[in-house]
Design a protein around this motif. Structure first.
Motif, PDB file in Angstrom:
ATOM      1  N   THR A 113      21.317   1.240 -23.265  1.00  0.00           N
ATOM      2  CA  THR A 113      20.662  -0.017 -22.880  1.00  0.00           C
ATOM      3  C   THR A 113      21.567  -0.841 -21.975  1.00  0.00           C
ATOM      4  OG1 THR A 113      19.603  -0.003 -25.049  1.00  0.00           O
ATOM      5  CG2 THR A 113      19.492  -2.058 -23.786  1.00  0.00           C
ATOM      6  N   ASN A 117      20.986  -1.825 -17.989  1.00  0.00           N
ATOM      7  CA  ASN A 117      21.014  -3.192 -17.489  1.00  0.00           C
ATOM      8  C   ASN A 117      22.066  -3.392 -16.409  1.00  0.00           C
ATOM      9  OD1 ASN A 117      19.138  -5.256 -18.941  1.00  0.00           O
ATOM     10  ND2 ASN A 117      19.732  -3.749 -20.481  1.00  0.00           N
ATOM     11  N   ILE A 120      20.607  -2.180 -13.257  1.00  0.00           N
ATOM     12  CA  ILE A 120      19.682  -3.172 -12.679  1.00  0.00           C
ATOM     13  C   ILE A 120      20.477  -4.247 -11.937  1.00  0.00           C
ATOM     14  CG2 ILE A 120      18.060  -5.030 -13.237  1.00  0.00           C
ATOM     15  CD1 ILE A 120      17.100  -3.281 -15.590  1.00  0.00           C
ATOM     16  N   ILE A 121      21.571  -4.657 -12.582  1.00  0.00           N
ATOM     17  CA  ILE A 121      22.402  -5.695 -11.967  1.00  0.00           C
ATOM     18  C   ILE A 121      23.023  -5.188 -10.670  1.00  0.00           C
ATOM     19  CG2 ILE A 121      24.587  -6.926 -12.285  1.00  0.00           C
ATOM     20  CD1 ILE A 121      23.683  -7.499 -15.137  1.00  0.00           C
ATOM     21  N   GLN A 151      25.858 -12.637 -15.311  1.00  0.00           N
ATOM     22  CA  GLN A 151      25.128 -11.757 -16.230  1.00  0.00           C
ATOM     23  C   GLN A 151      25.901 -10.488 -16.518  1.00  0.00           C
ATOM     24  OE1 GLN A 151      20.911 -11.188 -15.698  1.00  0.00           O
ATOM     25  NE2 GLN A 151      21.018 -12.786 -17.235  1.00  0.00           N
ATOM     26  N   ILE A 155      27.208  -9.469 -20.277  1.00  0.00           N
ATOM     27  CA  ILE A 155      26.779  -8.243 -20.962  1.00  0.00           C
ATOM     28  C   ILE A 155      28.000  -7.460 -21.433  1.00  0.00           C
ATOM     29  CG2 ILE A 155      25.776  -5.960 -20.555  1.00  0.00           C
ATOM     30  CD1 ILE A 155      23.634  -7.326 -18.864  1.00  0.00           C
TER      31      ILE A 155
ATOM     32  N   TRP B 108      12.827 -10.149 -12.519  1.00  0.00           N
ATOM     33  CA  TRP B 108      13.955  -9.238 -12.723  1.00  0.00           C
ATOM     34  C   TRP B 108      14.932  -9.804 -13.736  1.00  0.00           C
ATOM     35  CZ3 TRP B 108      19.025 -10.479 -12.015  1.00  0.00           C
ATOM     36  CH2 TRP B 108      19.318 -11.596 -11.237  1.00  0.00           C
ATOM     37  N   PHE B 109      15.015 -11.133 -13.781  1.00  0.00           N
ATOM     38  CA  PHE B 109      15.911 -11.764 -14.728  1.00  0.00           C
ATOM     39  C   PHE B 109      15.417 -11.493 -16.159  1.00  0.00           C
ATOM     40  CE2 PHE B 109      17.091 -15.559 -17.201  1.00  0.00           C
ATOM     41  CZ  PHE B 109      18.464 -15.495 -17.060  1.00  0.00           C
ATOM     42  N   ARG B 111      13.844  -8.910 -17.191  1.00  0.00           N
ATOM     43  CA  ARG B 111      14.151  -7.529 -17.567  1.00  0.00           C
ATOM     44  C   ARG B 111      15.582  -7.424 -18.074  1.00  0.00           C
ATOM     45  NH1 ARG B 111      13.593  -3.791 -12.737  1.00  0.00           N
ATOM     46  NH2 ARG B 111      13.706  -5.722 -11.591  1.00  0.00           N
ATOM     47  N   VAL B 112      16.481  -8.101 -17.378  1.00  0.00           N
ATOM     48  CA  VAL B 112      17.884  -7.997 -17.762  1.00  0.00           C
ATOM     49  C   VAL B 112      18.120  -8.609 -19.132  1.00  0.00           C
ATOM     50  CG1 VAL B 112      20.207  -8.744 -17.196  1.00  0.00           C
ATOM     51  CG2 VAL B 112      18.696  -7.914 -15.395  1.00  0.00           C
ATOM     52  N   VAL B 113      17.560  -9.760 -19.399  1.00  0.00           N
ATOM     53  CA  VAL B 113      17.859 -10.410 -20.667  1.00  0.00           C
ATOM     54  C   VAL B 113      17.174  -9.726 -21.847  1.00  0.00           C
ATOM     55  CG1 VAL B 113      18.310 -12.628 -19.614  1.00  0.00           C
ATOM     56  CG2 VAL B 113      16.024 -12.138 -20.497  1.00  0.00           C
ATOM     57  N   ILE B 115      18.053  -7.234 -23.066  1.00  0.00           N
ATOM     58  CA  ILE B 115      19.149  -6.639 -23.822  1.00  0.00           C
ATOM     59  C   ILE B 115      19.646  -7.567 -24.934  1.00  0.00           C
ATOM     60  CG2 ILE B 115      21.003  -7.594 -22.395  1.00  0.00           C
ATOM     61  CD1 ILE B 115      22.467  -5.011 -22.682  1.00  0.00           C
TER      62      ILE B 115
END
Lengths: 176, 194
Positions: A113, A117, A120-121, A151, A155, B108-109, B111-113, B115
């Motif tokens: 996961t 992410n 994506i970033i 972000q 993470i 898109w933000f 999607r990231v959060v 997690i």
């Protein structure tokens, strides 16, 4: 006076004991400082005057047929994002190195996961940088770049936290 | 009208104590002194982050919102008249930043959060011992509340806002605000077995 639509004394007692302050898990000041420095740079009248003069010279030169590449350009915005990149580079390097070392100890599902992410970033960063190349003075893009860096750091911090966590930060994590 | 500016007048009498140190720092920061502003940041970041954390229920978002709140405070220092405490003005501005952000989240933000559920469990398990069980349970339960109920609960029961203020800021009716609070308190009562 706060209106209560139903009295629940035990709940009110718990609310009363909530900490008023929670320290963030990492130092947020460097980013704030970088952002207000950029704003201050552009808010100084003499610098705005210089930028306006540069823009005027550039536009004038284009009208009289000078080579576009040979003219001075309004460089400060580009410089601003370079400064942001420079501020984040060591943080990101340290963060990703910590993740590289600690990733093997993560639960496989969590690791998948996290890496999805981070991918994506990465794509978001690439898109933002591409957009910035054509629109270097776009403040919204600059903010998106900074938020995306944040972000990424958050993470990695969450799954492979720095070893030295200040006591107040430990309290925060416990409050989650 | 700029809500952050208006906030100070609205709540002008709530905190009359004006720490002299804050006043001096605000004055210096208005003049462009970033070191003074850093001192203000250090004094107030915990409260600002607490507001952002409880309203957003998300660590990463709360960090970003905290940064945004201080950047906005820097931009608007000239509008702070000193009628109320700097803390009051800053906390109101912070709530505005959070509510503005909630309306403007990008796909898109989101999607990231997604997690967050995973990483917050990790963080929580790592340091649960540092917090009392009751406090931890309440903080966790607040995060589980539906957004509208959580917003009203945090603003009313934790931050001490009145329903008319909440309704005005969120664009809802006073009755709606009261209904959200009722729902939030009932859910918390049930979840915490009170």
């Amino acid at each position: 006076m706060n209106e209560r639509n139903e009295s629940i004394p035990q709940l009110d007692a718990l609310i009363g004991r909530l900490p008023r302050a929670i320290q963030p898990p990492r130092d947020l000041w460097p980013t704030v400082n970088a952002r207000i420095a950029l704003q201050r740079q552009w808010s100084l009248p003499w610098e705005l005057a210089v930028a306006a003069a540069l823009a005027t010279v550039t536009v004038s030169a284009m009208f009289v047929g000078f080579s576009h590449d040979a003219q001075p350009r309004a460089r400060p915005p580009q410089w601003a994002y370079e400064q942001l990149d420079s501020a984040y580079r060591p943080l990101r390097q340290a963060s990703l190195e910590r993740y590289r070392v600690g990733a093997a100890r993560l639960d496989p599902q969590l690791r998948a996961t996290v890496e999805a992410n981070l991918a994506i970033i990465d794509r978001a960063l690439a898109e933002i940088r591409t957009a910035l190349a054509s629109r270097p003075s776009d403040a919204t893009l600059g903010q998106m770049l900074q938020r995306t860096y944040d972000q990424e750091l958050a993470i990695v911090d969450a799954v492979t936290p720095p070893q030295a966590i200040a006591p107040d930060q430990s309290r925060y994590r416990g409050a989650l | 009208m700029d809500a952050a500016i208006d906030d100070e007048r609205f709540n002008g009498g709530a905190e009359l104590a004006f720490p002299r140190e804050d006043a001096q720092l605000v004055e210096a920061a208005r003049g462009g002194d970033r070191h003074a502003f850093e001192s203000l940041y250090s004094q107030h970041v915990g409260r600002v982050f607490a507001i952002c954390m409880r309203l957003s229920a998300n660590v990463q978002t709360a960090e970003e919102l905290t940064q945004e709140a201080f950047v906005r405070a820097w931009q608007r220092l000239s509008t702070f008249r000193g009628d109320s405490a700097f803390a009051t003005w800053l906390h109101r501005l912070t709530v505005n930043v959070v509510l503005d952000q909630q309306r403007a989240q990008r796909p898109w933000f989101r999607r990231v959060v997604a997690i967050d559920d995973a990483v917050e469990v990790v963080a929580s398990e790592q340091s649960r011992v540092t917090s009392s069980a009751d406090q931890h349970d309440l903080e966790s339960a607040i995060r589980r509340l539906p957004r509208a109920a959580r917003t009203v609960f945090v603003l009313h029961d934790v931050e001490g806002w009145q329903h008319d203020e909440i309704a005005a800021r969120t664009g809802t009716a006073v009755g709606t605000s009261k209904a959200h609070l009722h729902r939030a308190r009932q859910l918390l009562k049930e979840w915490l077995s009170l």
